[in-house]
Design a protein around this motif. Structure first.
Motif, PDB file in Angstrom:
ATOM      1  N   ASN A   1       0.816  -1.208   0.000  1.00 42.47           N
ATOM      2  CA  ASN A   1       0.000   0.000   0.000  1.00 42.47           C
ATOM      3  C   ASN A   1       0.854   1.264   0.000  1.00 42.47           C
ATOM      4  O   ASN A   1       0.486   2.260  -0.630  1.00 42.47           O
ATOM      5  CB  ASN A   1      -0.955   0.001   1.194  1.00 42.47           C
ATOM      6  N   ALA A   2       1.993   1.228   0.686  1.00 40.95           N
ATOM      7  CA  ALA A   2       2.905   2.372   0.662  1.00 40.95           C
ATOM      8  C   ALA A   2       3.447   2.599  -0.745  1.00 40.95           C
ATOM      9  O   ALA A   2       3.560   3.743  -1.212  1.00 40.95           O
ATOM     10  CB  ALA A   2       4.048   2.157   1.649  1.00 40.95           C
ATOM     11  N   VAL A   3       3.786   1.514  -1.426  1.00 43.48           N
ATOM     12  CA  VAL A   3       4.294   1.613  -2.803  1.00 43.48           C
ATOM     13  C   VAL A   3       3.195   2.107  -3.741  1.00 43.48           C
ATOM     14  O   VAL A   3       3.421   2.983  -4.579  1.00 43.48           O
ATOM     15  CB  VAL A   3       4.848   0.251  -3.270  1.00 43.48           C
ATOM     16  N   TRP A   4       1.980   1.541  -3.587  1.00 44.83           N
ATOM     17  CA  TRP A   4       0.866   1.990  -4.429  1.00 44.83           C
ATOM     18  C   TRP A   4       0.593   3.476  -4.219  1.00 44.83           C
ATOM     19  O   TRP A   4       0.282   4.191  -5.174  1.00 44.83           O
ATOM     20  CB  TRP A   4      -0.391   1.191  -4.097  1.00 44.83           C
ATOM     21  N   LEU A   5       0.697   3.942  -2.971  1.00 42.69           N
ATOM     22  CA  LEU A   5       0.477   5.358  -2.684  1.00 42.69           C
ATOM     23  C   LEU A   5       1.514   6.212  -3.415  1.00 42.69           C
ATOM     24  O   LEU A   5       1.176   7.220  -4.050  1.00 42.69           O
ATOM     25  CB  LEU A   5       0.553   5.605  -1.174  1.00 42.69           C
ATOM     26  N   LYS A   6       2.767   5.797  -3.358  1.00 45.93           N
ATOM     27  CA  LYS A   6       3.846   6.533  -4.039  1.00 45.93           C
ATOM     28  C   LYS A   6       3.630   6.548  -5.546  1.00 45.93           C
ATOM     29  O   LYS A   6       3.909   7.546  -6.223  1.00 45.93           O
ATOM     30  CB  LYS A   6       5.196   5.889  -3.701  1.00 45.93           C
ATOM     31  N   GLN A   7       3.103   5.436  -6.079  1.00 45.28           N
ATOM     32  CA  GLN A   7       2.872   5.323  -7.524  1.00 45.28           C
ATOM     33  C   GLN A   7       1.565   5.977  -7.972  1.00 45.28           C
ATOM     34  O   GLN A   7       1.284   6.045  -9.168  1.00 45.28           O
ATOM     35  CB  GLN A   7       2.849   3.841  -7.924  1.00 45.28           C
ATOM     36  N   GLY A   8       0.767   6.436  -7.003  1.00 40.74           N
ATOM     37  CA  GLY A   8      -0.497   7.067  -7.348  1.00 40.74           C
ATOM     38  C   GLY A   8      -1.615   6.102  -7.674  1.00 40.74           C
ATOM     39  O   GLY A   8      -2.663   6.491  -8.203  1.00 40.74           O
ATOM     40  N   LYS A   9      -1.427   4.818  -7.326  1.00 39.13           N
ATOM     41  CA  LYS A   9      -2.464   3.808  -7.603  1.00 39.13           C
ATOM     42  C   LYS A   9      -3.562   3.805  -6.545  1.00 39.13           C
ATOM     43  O   LYS A   9      -4.651   3.280  -6.772  1.00 39.13           O
ATOM     44  CB  LYS A   9      -1.830   2.417  -7.715  1.00 39.13           C
ATOM     45  N   VAL A  10      -3.260   4.337  -5.366  1.00 37.47           N
ATOM     46  CA  VAL A  10      -4.274   4.567  -4.340  1.00 37.47           C
ATOM     47  C   VAL A  10      -4.113   6.005  -3.869  1.00 37.47           C
ATOM     48  O   VAL A  10      -3.025   6.583  -3.943  1.00 37.47           O
ATOM     49  CB  VAL A  10      -4.150   3.595  -3.135  1.00 37.47           C
ATOM     50  N   GLU A  11      -5.207   6.603  -3.423  1.00 40.11           N
ATOM     51  CA  GLU A  11      -5.130   7.997  -2.979  1.00 40.11           C
ATOM     52  C   GLU A  11      -4.999   8.081  -1.459  1.00 40.11           C
ATOM     53  O   GLU A  11      -5.462   7.189  -0.730  1.00 40.11           O
ATOM     54  CB  GLU A  11      -6.353   8.762  -3.442  1.00 40.11           C
ATOM     55  N   LEU A  12      -4.357   9.134  -1.014  1.00 38.02           N
ATOM     56  CA  LEU A  12      -4.225   9.384   0.419  1.00 38.02           C
ATOM     57  C   LEU A  12      -5.480  10.042   0.924  1.00 38.02           C
ATOM     58  O   LEU A  12      -5.952  11.045   0.365  1.00 38.02           O
ATOM     59  CB  LEU A  12      -3.004  10.264   0.704  1.00 38.02           C
TER      60      LEU A  12
END
Length: 354
Positions: A339-350
């Protein structure tokens, strides 16, 4: 990106260091009942658990300055949507004062304390068990005093769903999935276009039985037992969570021991495993109706998904519904890092917790 993972359990504290998706190391502190008995509440364990984590980081020669992100297991917050949330003071307060207390509540509290020592650390939770995306109709239980609640293994459900979608070259939001997390607790979810529109409340009393939970029980019989004078409230609650399910039938919550006993010919152990497969088949079938039969895949995950004995009994009951995929294991540490990686990649939003 160096990602530090914190995942406390009732008698353990798991930590890990990841570099992006790659595990560098993992360690699991075991806590005895005697060791924890000095603490009257779970929040009062905060300093104890934080200090052993800091001591271990020092042993591993890992400075807090080297850690960019802390991913903490989400606790029993108020119902929220799926996603990654930055840990803030309101979240910590809600965890400290939550009516339902579980050791997982400590994770974000510990992360918040670590950020005080290095303010540049980013601290997040992802998909806590209280993720609530239920359809309005799914909340009806049969009586307005007892609305159905969404408490399930959201972290693993969502992670395996996204991983499956990526493998198929699709997005999670394009798919209809039934996901069954088969662990110490069992939760099954109907995932429709990126939302879990129905699931069983796996914490204390709905759905299949599991190694130590009773699941759905005949409620009239439970009420009569409660007023029989034979049991205390604590004893009855323990029958539901802790000493129910496989434990009540076999005397052990060790699924591997039960499976080995079944393979060795122990009839009661065989019956329990077959009964679990029977219940799982019924539950998965029920969630197929919620999706109106439009199911792309059934995913079996969690520790019990390693059991060929169980899966072999289950598959004939559900294979007519949709293809079956196995993602065995709890995968919580990996899912938090992912999830941290997806957040960095913009695949999930904060998202912001308020």
């Amino acid at each position: 990106m160096n990602i530090f993972i914190i995942n406390p359990g009732s008698t353990s504290t798991k930590i890990a260091l990841y570099n992006d998706n790659k595990e560098v190391w993992e360690y699991n502190f075991k806590h005895s009942v005697e060791e924890l008995s000095v603490f009257k509440t779970i929040p009062s364990q905060l300093s104890f658990r934080k200090d052993i984590i800091l001591d271990y980081l020092e042993q591993k020669q890992v400075s807090l300055q080297e850690i960019e992100v802390v991913m903490a297991r989400g606790g029993l917050l108020k119902p929220i949507e799926s996603g990654v949330y930055e840990i803030n003071a309101q979240m910590v307060y809600d965890l400290e004062t939550a009516v339902l207390q579980h050791a997982s509540n400590l994770a974000a509290m510990i992360a918040f304390e670590l950020k005080k020592e290095n303010p540049s650390i980013k601290t997040y939770i992802a998909d806590p068990v209280v993720v609530d995306e239920l359809d309005e109709l799914a909340r009806y239980s049969g009586h307005p005093l007892f609305p159905r609640k969404s408490i399930f293994h959201a972290l693993n459900h969502k992670a395996v769903a996204r991983n499956y979608a990526e493998k198929k070259g699709k997005t999670y939001e394009e798919l209809n999935l039934i996901i069954a997390h088969l662990g110490g607790g069992i939760t099954i979810g109907a995932h429709k276009n990126g939302r879990v529109i129905d699931t069983n409340q796996g914490l204390d009393g709905e759905g299949c039985f599991s190694p130590e939970r009773s699941g759905t029980l005949p409620v009239g019989d439970v009420i009569r037992a409660a007023f029989s004078g034979k049991y205390t409230e604590k004893e009855l609650l323990k029958m539901v969570v802790g000493k129910g399910g496989m434990t009540a039938y076999t005397g052990t919550n060790d699924a591997l021991e039960i499976e080995n006993g079944a393979l060795a010919g122990k009839e009661e152990f065989q019956k329990v495993y077959k009964a679990l497969a029977w219940q799982l088949g019924k539950e998965i079938g029920a969630y197929a109706t919620v999706l109106e039969g439009k199911v792309d895949v059934i995913i079996l995950t969690g520790g019990l998904a390693y059991s060929k004995y169980l899966i072999d009994f289950l598959k004939p009951k559900i294979s007519f519904i949709a293809p079956i995929e196995i993602y065995a294991g709890e995968n919580e540490m990996e899912a938090l890092a992912q999830n941290a990686v997806w957040l960095k990649q913009g695949k999930v939003e904060l998202k912001k917790y308020v």
